[in-house]
Each structure stands twice: as C-alpha cells, then as structure tokens.
Design a protein around this motif. Structure first.
Motif, PDB file in Angstrom:
ATOM      1  N   TYR A 542      65.638 -39.024 -50.779  1.00 14.26           N
ATOM      2  CA  TYR A 542      66.701 -39.462 -51.688  1.00 14.26           C
ATOM      3  C   TYR A 542      67.991 -38.688 -51.415  1.00 14.26           C
ATOM      4  CZ  TYR A 542      64.069 -42.593 -54.792  1.00 14.26           C
ATOM      5  OH  TYR A 542      63.364 -43.647 -55.320  1.00 14.26           O
ATOM      6  N   SER A 546      71.323 -40.637 -50.367  1.00 19.20           N
ATOM      7  CA  SER A 546      72.509 -40.549 -51.202  1.00 19.20           C
ATOM      8  C   SER A 546      73.681 -39.929 -50.449  1.00 19.20           C
ATOM      9  CB  SER A 546      72.206 -39.725 -52.462  1.00 19.20           C
ATOM     10  OG  SER A 546      73.302 -39.708 -53.337  1.00 19.20           O
ATOM     11  N   ASP A 550      74.602 -43.960 -48.882  1.00 22.92           N
ATOM     12  CA  ASP A 550      75.425 -44.410 -50.011  1.00 22.92           C
ATOM     13  C   ASP A 550      76.877 -44.686 -49.598  1.00 22.92           C
ATOM     14  OD1 ASP A 550      77.222 -44.311 -52.298  1.00 22.92           O
ATOM     15  OD2 ASP A 550      75.526 -43.673 -53.488  1.00 22.92           O
ATOM     16  N   ARG A 554      78.010 -48.563 -50.446  1.00 19.92           N
ATOM     17  CA  ARG A 554      78.772 -48.785 -51.674  1.00 19.92           C
ATOM     18  C   ARG A 554      80.020 -49.650 -51.478  1.00 19.92           C
ATOM     19  NH1 ARG A 554      78.068 -46.431 -56.682  1.00 19.92           N
ATOM     20  NH2 ARG A 554      76.546 -44.950 -55.824  1.00 19.92           N
ATOM     21  N   TRP A 568      71.542 -53.254 -55.926  1.00 26.72           N
ATOM     22  CA  TRP A 568      71.910 -52.186 -54.998  1.00 26.72           C
ATOM     23  C   TRP A 568      72.657 -51.050 -55.700  1.00 26.72           C
ATOM     24  CZ3 TRP A 568      70.206 -50.471 -50.643  1.00 26.72           C
ATOM     25  CH2 TRP A 568      69.496 -51.319 -49.809  1.00 26.72           C
ATOM     26  N   LYS A 569      73.465 -51.397 -56.692  1.00 29.44           N
ATOM     27  CA  LYS A 569      74.138 -50.342 -57.463  1.00 29.44           C
ATOM     28  C   LYS A 569      73.115 -49.427 -58.130  1.00 29.44           C
ATOM     29  CE  LYS A 569      78.511 -52.634 -58.586  1.00 29.44           C
ATOM     30  NZ  LYS A 569      79.320 -53.233 -59.678  1.00 29.44           N
ATOM     31  N   LEU A 572      71.454 -47.163 -55.547  1.00 33.89           N
ATOM     32  CA  LEU A 572      72.335 -46.061 -55.161  1.00 33.89           C
ATOM     33  C   LEU A 572      72.364 -44.981 -56.250  1.00 33.89           C
ATOM     34  CD1 LEU A 572      75.407 -47.942 -53.591  1.00 33.89           C
ATOM     35  CD2 LEU A 572      73.386 -47.015 -52.438  1.00 33.89           C
ATOM     36  N   GLU A 573      72.391 -45.431 -57.503  1.00 32.46           N
ATOM     37  CA  GLU A 573      72.380 -44.473 -58.607  1.00 32.46           C
ATOM     38  C   GLU A 573      71.044 -43.741 -58.678  1.00 32.46           C
ATOM     39  OE1 GLU A 573      75.457 -44.158 -61.115  1.00 32.46           O
ATOM     40  OE2 GLU A 573      75.624 -44.358 -58.933  1.00 32.46           O
ATOM     41  N   TRP A 575      69.106 -43.018 -56.137  1.00 30.28           N
ATOM     42  CA  TRP A 575      69.127 -42.002 -55.071  1.00 30.28           C
ATOM     43  C   TRP A 575      69.912 -40.774 -55.514  1.00 30.28           C
ATOM     44  CZ3 TRP A 575      70.835 -45.740 -50.542  1.00 30.28           C
ATOM     45  CH2 TRP A 575      69.765 -46.611 -50.260  1.00 30.28           C
ATOM     46  N   LYS A 576      71.079 -41.021 -56.097  1.00 31.80           N
ATOM     47  CA  LYS A 576      71.967 -39.925 -56.494  1.00 31.80           C
ATOM     48  C   LYS A 576      71.348 -39.073 -57.602  1.00 31.80           C
ATOM     49  CE  LYS A 576      76.641 -39.227 -58.418  1.00 31.80           C
ATOM     50  NZ  LYS A 576      77.880 -39.932 -58.835  1.00 31.80           N
TER      51      LYS A 576
END
Length: 585
Positions: A542, A546, A550, A554, A568-569, A572-573, A575-576
């Motif tokens: 992760y 990220s 990312d 993004r 996908w949003k 990405l969140e 992962w972050k």
C-alpha cells in the motif's frame, strides 16, 4: 501506538448518566475508608458517595455504580458466550419494490438524504455532510450533548475539523479546557521518554459538541432527541427507519454511529465473541500538586494476578480542565474475553490500591469527582464492510479505530474528510449497494498490523515468558523509536502505523535485543506472527502504491465514467490511509 484515548466511544451500551459529578468532600472518602465492617466494596462506597444527575448520550457519560454493574453484567455475558455465532435481533430487513409504491402514507414520513443514528460522534459526520449540501437528520435516544470529562487530543488532529468546515479555528480555543506539556512514556523503572504536543489538549466534549450542534442546525440539519431506532427496512429506492416512538423517516442512506454495541453491528456480526477487549477504569480527582505534565503510556508494574486471570496494567494521566489540581488517570489492560476475565469492579479495586504509588498521592488527599470505566471490543476483521444496501457503519461501529486504542475520536478526525467526500459521491451516483459502500470502509493493513501490538501487550495465562517481558519489549521498542527520531516516534504515539518507521523500529529492536525474539514467539504465537507478516507485506504494498501509483492514476480520474471514477478514488484513499500516509508531521 496506543494512543487515541479521546471519546471512549462505546463506554456503555446503556443510557448514560450525566457527568455533572461532584464529591461531597474529602471527609466522605476518609469516613468511607474507616467503614471496614461495610459489606460493600470500596468502589461501591466511593461511587455512591458521588452525586450524579441527568443523562448524556454516547461514550464515557456513565459514572454511577448501577451503570457500572450493568456494564459488568454485559461484559460477563460476552466472556461466557460461545465462540459460535448466534442469531441476534433482526434490526435491518429488506423489502421488495420501492418505498414510493408501498402502503405507507408519504405525508407521515419525513425525508432526508442521510440519517445518522447516534449523535455523540455522529454529529461530526452529520455536520460535514450538511456542509456539503445534503439534508441530514440525527436520531439520538438521549439529549445530544457531550460529557464533562475531557477528550485528549493534539491540536493538529483537532484542526482537521476546521479543514472540512465543521468548526472554525476560534472554536478550538473555546472548546479547549486545558493545555499541557511535556508528555511521558515509561515502563517499570526502565527510563522515561518525554515528547511534546501528543494528546496535550483537554477538549471539553460538552462545549465542542454544543458548537458543532449549533453549526449543524444552522446548515439546516434536523436533530430528533429522545428517539430510538426500532427497525430499518431497506427498499430499492430508500432506507426507512421506524422509530420506537412511532415516527417514520425515509433516507437515501443510513449511517450507523451507535458505537461498539450497535444493534446493527450485532446483527452483522451475529453476536460473535470479540477477538480482543480493552478494559479501562479510572477517575478524575482533585488534589494533585504536580499537575503540569501528562502520561501518554506508563507501566509501573509487571503482570499481576487478578482473580483467576492475569493482567498487564498500563496507565495514562492528564491534567483536567476543571481546576489546576484536577487530574484524570486511566488504568487499562488488554484481555481475551474468556470466563474468569477480570470484571471492571475488580479492576477498580486494583486501581484504588495502585493509584497512590503511581501518582505519589494518597487517596485520603484526593477529592474524587467521578469514576470512569469502559469495555472496548475489537475484531480482527475490521473495518467492518457494509452488509446491507443503504446502511454504512461509522466511528467505533465500523471498527475504523486501532485495536490498541480505547475510543475513536482521533481516528474519526483523520477519516472525516475521506468519508464525507466519499459518502457524497456515493449518494450523488446512487452507489449505495454493499460493494460500493464497503469501499468506504476498506481493508487497511496498518490497522490489521496493529493486532500484533495488542497481542504482545496482553498477559497470557500460564505463559512461559517472564512477568516483566511486556514492559521490556515496549521499552526496547520506544527506545528504538526515540533513537530514530520524531518521524518514527510521533506517528506511532498518535496511533498511526507506517511501513518505513515500523520496519526501521523492528530492525533496530532485532539488532539491539535479539534475545527477545524467542520470547515474542512465545508471547504472541506463531499463527499470529504469520498472519501479521501478511499484513506487514500489504502495508509495504500500500505504501508503494500510494507513493508511486497514486500520482499516475489520480489525474486520470476525471476522464473515467462516474462509477469507475468513484471506485478508483476509494482505492486510492484506501492505499493512502491504509499505509498511514494521510499523517504528516
């Protein structure tokens, strides 16, 4: 890593008693201590000498002895429950067809975009969603107000409420009851580590929630106080709440913010026994002369025998905003919920014995303002994925908090921006099925990796490790983090696990104290270590995704179809936040 101790959400599943608590005076405690012939426990005598009145909802608002006994009964039932799942009360049900074509009179129904069940922490997500233009209602079984006992948090975390429009910066000063520095970490005489600005604000929940409540109402929000959810029926086009008082509410989405003991969570988990529990007891008292610093985590003894079980006690202590000599002290321990596990009242008896040595003041010198207690269950499979259309868990009900923390206010502030943005997108796109809602409470390897820490800090019955092993292990870890500096120590102390700092710490521990490795295997067990290794590997994945994937993905989101963009949003969140990279020094 233990350390988001703010709201103590889920402190009690029962109606809460107001924290407007004051002692009858020091003489009362002295007189009580002389009544050795009394059949009542010392805890009962102390608590019954404190006047209590009113009720508040949410966590940590119950201070009466009767509430303590009720929570102990619940805790005993959890310990004695079978490990097999049971069929709980069906609070959520499904109905075919659309609500608009049902037999219910639409004129008798109040309609919302979002209904939040549980207001004490739910008020924060409700206000964030109202600020984004949604029509939001809150259902709260009590009067929506905060307890008097402070939430401890750092200014950095609190400022995240400002960034998403819930409060303004001046509100932070108004709600802050006390500030203090520095903050201590220590383990049984092995030296102390001092840090700055960690949980160093005592925020008044009563003031903060009142501020947010006014903000919510000014944005058009509706609060139904004194109402309880009877059932939730899911239609194709709406979720319909039947309240115990007879009211009917319709909403596109229901947010369950009813805490660890939410009836909806019980239905989803089918009353499965928790994998671990944090038990907390404590008090707020007046009479502490040295009261300018705090303890973030402190242990003054090795594993102790409590009844038929064993416990490793940890402490936290913070100056209280009610007076310059007022101080809140918590004693907590991690246990497996098994028959014979210590009850809260037993822990409180230990607390009265150990507090004088820990704080260097006798009980006779203290005026007890209130007694604090809580049971915090944790599950390995957290956060909790959505199980129904149009129903989403939030806060402690979702399990988004770390398994080594007791309370989710700190994790709530970190996730509010992500969740409020994602919920708005899910509602606007009608992505309200379990799959899409589960993207808002995704797998997060940093939370799953935290399980090792809870297991390492839990005393094992008939363990082959020395009684002082837990303190030795924690001391070595904290010492290693201190050597590595603020970028490693500070996130860990604020309950944020990141791959690089964790890898550096583990490497330094293994190099400096290799003799601890066989004891770690004995303490936590090979299956737990193997399971943790998988989460540690995913934490690295992760972090890589990220950091490097990312920035590539993004910018492309705006060109994708709305549903694919939403998915996908949220990835990405995930992962972050799952890598702890949302935290910045």
């Amino acid at each position: 890593m233990l350390l988001q101790r703010q709201p103590i959400n889920g402190f009690s599943p029962y109606p809460q008693v107001s924290p407007l608590v004051r002692r009858r005076g020091k003489t009362a405690l002295r007189n009580l201590s002389l009544r050795a012939q009394s059949p009542h426990s010392r805890t009962q005598r102390i608590m019954e000498s404190i006047s209590v009145s009113g009720e508040v909802g949410g966590a940590g608002g119950a201070y009466s002895y009767n509430a303590l006994k009720r929570l102990d009964q619940l805790w005993s039932s959890i310990c004695s429950a079978q490990t097999v799942v049971q069929e709980p009360k069906q609070v959520v049900s499904r109905s075919r067809g659309t609500f608009s074509h049902s037999d219910v009179d639409e004129n008798a129904v109040e309609t919302f975009d979002v209904i939040v069940c549980g207001g004490t922490l739910g008020i924060f997500i409700a206000t964030a969603l109202s600020f984004k233009g949604l029509r939001v209602g809150i259902v709260e079984r009590n009067i929506l107000k905060g307890r008097e006992q402070e939430w401890n948090i750092s200014r950095k975390e609190l400022f995240e409420l400002v960034e998403i429009g819930i409060i303004v910066e001046d509100d932070i000063e108004e709600a802050t009851a006390v500030k203090f520095n520095p903050n201590r970490c220590g383990f049984e005489g092995k030296g102390e580590i001092w840090v700055e600005d960690i949980l160093n604000l005592g925020v008044s929940p009563a003031k903060l929630i009142e501020i947010v409540k006014k903000r919510f109402i000014s944005l058009g929000g509706v609060i139904l106080e004194g109402y309880s959810v009877s059932n939730i029926c899911i239609y194709e086009d709406a979720a319909v709440l039947q309240l115990a008082e007879g009211n009917i509410l319709s909403s596109r989405l229901v947010i369950d913010a009813m805490g660890n003991f939410s009836p909806v969570v019980k239905q989803i988990r089918r009353q499965r026994k928790p994998d671990g529990v944090c038990l907390v007891v404590g008090s707020c008292a007046r009479g502490f002369k040295d009261n300018s610093t705090s303890d973030v985590i402190y242990s003054s003894s090795s594993v102790k025998k409590v009844g038929t079980s064993e416990a490793q006690y940890f402490w936290e202590a913070f100056p209280a905003g009610s007076g310059p000599m007022d101080r809140t002290t918590y004693m907590f321990t991690y246990v497996d919920p098994q028959p014979g596990s210590p009850k809260l009242e037993e822990l409180l008896e230990e607390y009265w014995d150990l507090l004088p040595n820990y704080q260097g003041v006798s009980l006779e010198e203290l005026e007890i303002l209130r007694v604090i207690y809580g049971v915090f269950p944790t599950y390995r499979d957290s956060p909790l994925p959505a199980a129904f259309d149009r129903v989403l868990q939030f806060g402690d009900a979702s399990g988004i908090q770390s398994p080594v923390s007791f309370g989710g206010f700190g994790s709530l502030t970190r996730h509010l921006k992500r969740l409020s943005t994602g919920i708005c997108e899910a509602i606007s796109g009608d992505f309200l099925d379990p799959y899409n809602l589960s993207l808002l409470n995704p797998y997060m390897p940093n939370l799953s990796a935290s399980w090792l820490f809870q297991r390492a800090m839990s005393a094992k019955h008939q363990s082959n490790v020395p009684p002082g092993f837990i303190n030795e292990l924690l001391h070595v870890n904290f010492q290693s983090m201190q050597r590595l500096g603020d970028p490693v120590l500070r996130p860990f102390l604020q309950d944020v696990v990141q791959f690089v700092p964790l890898a550096k710490t583990l490497g330094l521990v293994m190099l400096s104290k290799p003799q601890l490795l066989p004891l770690i295997f004995k303490q936590v067990g090979v299956p737990v270590l193997l399971d943790w290794s998988g989460h540690f590997f995913m934490l690295g994945c992760y972090t890589f995704l990220s950091t490097f994937a990312d920035p590539v993905i993004r910018p492309l989101l705006s060109s994708l179809p709305s549903k694919m963009s939403y998915e996908w949003k949220q990835r990405l969140e995930a992962w972050k936040y799952g890598a702890g990279l949302d935290y910045k020094l």
